[in-house]
Design a protein around this motif. Structure first.
Motif, PDB file in Angstrom:
ATOM      1  N   UNK A  63       0.827  -1.211   0.000  1.00 33.88           N
ATOM      2  CA  UNK A  63       0.000   0.000   0.000  1.00 33.88           C
ATOM      3  C   UNK A  63       0.855   1.252   0.000  1.00 33.88           C
ATOM      4  N   UNK A  64       0.358   2.278  -0.684  1.00 31.70           N
ATOM      5  CA  UNK A  64       0.941   3.617  -0.679  1.00 31.70           C
ATOM      6  C   UNK A  64      -0.227   4.590  -0.558  1.00 31.70           C
ATOM      7  N   UNK A  65       0.043   5.866  -0.464  1.00 32.06           N
ATOM      8  CA  UNK A  65      -1.027   6.854  -0.388  1.00 32.06           C
ATOM      9  C   UNK A  65      -1.708   6.976  -1.744  1.00 32.06           C
ATOM     10  N   UNK A  66      -2.948   6.509  -1.831  1.00 24.48           N
ATOM     11  CA  UNK A  66      -3.721   6.616  -3.061  1.00 24.48           C
ATOM     12  C   UNK A  66      -3.495   5.530  -4.085  1.00 24.48           C
ATOM     13  N   UNK A  67      -2.736   4.502  -3.738  1.00 22.86           N
ATOM     14  CA  UNK A  67      -2.512   3.402  -4.678  1.00 22.86           C
ATOM     15  C   UNK A  67      -1.921   2.207  -3.952  1.00 22.86           C
TER      16      UNK A  67
END
Length: 88
Positions: A63-67
């Protein structure tokens, strides 16, 4: 839960702003990015291989911020569907 199922024949990066969905790895692909506004760096992404492939058996999701990025254990030999769910 709302879901988006990516149509067969559509491979590669996708934008899916739902908690549940599917994406398709192209033959020879080993990773794929899904843009999803619901995902944060703290999200838990559960992903499973949804079609039988001779080499691609598992995927890991980061996970990453927004994707999030899906990483296959091996290159897919043919188009391979991956199912996912986002938990926040």
């Amino acid at each position: 839960l709302g879901k988006t199922v990516t149509a067969g024949g559509t491979t590669g990066a996708q934008t899916i702003n739902k908690t549940v969905g599917t994406v398709n790895f192209a033959a020879a692909a080993t990773s794929l990015v899904v843009t999803n506004s619901l995902v944060t760096t703290s999200s838990i992404i559960i992903a499973t291989v949804g079609t039988n492939d001779t080499t691609m058996k598992t995927v890991a999701a980061v996970a990453a911020a927004g994707s999030f990025t899906l990483f296959a254990n091996a290159a897919a030999t043919a188009e391979t569907r991956v199912n996912f769910i986002v938990i926040n």
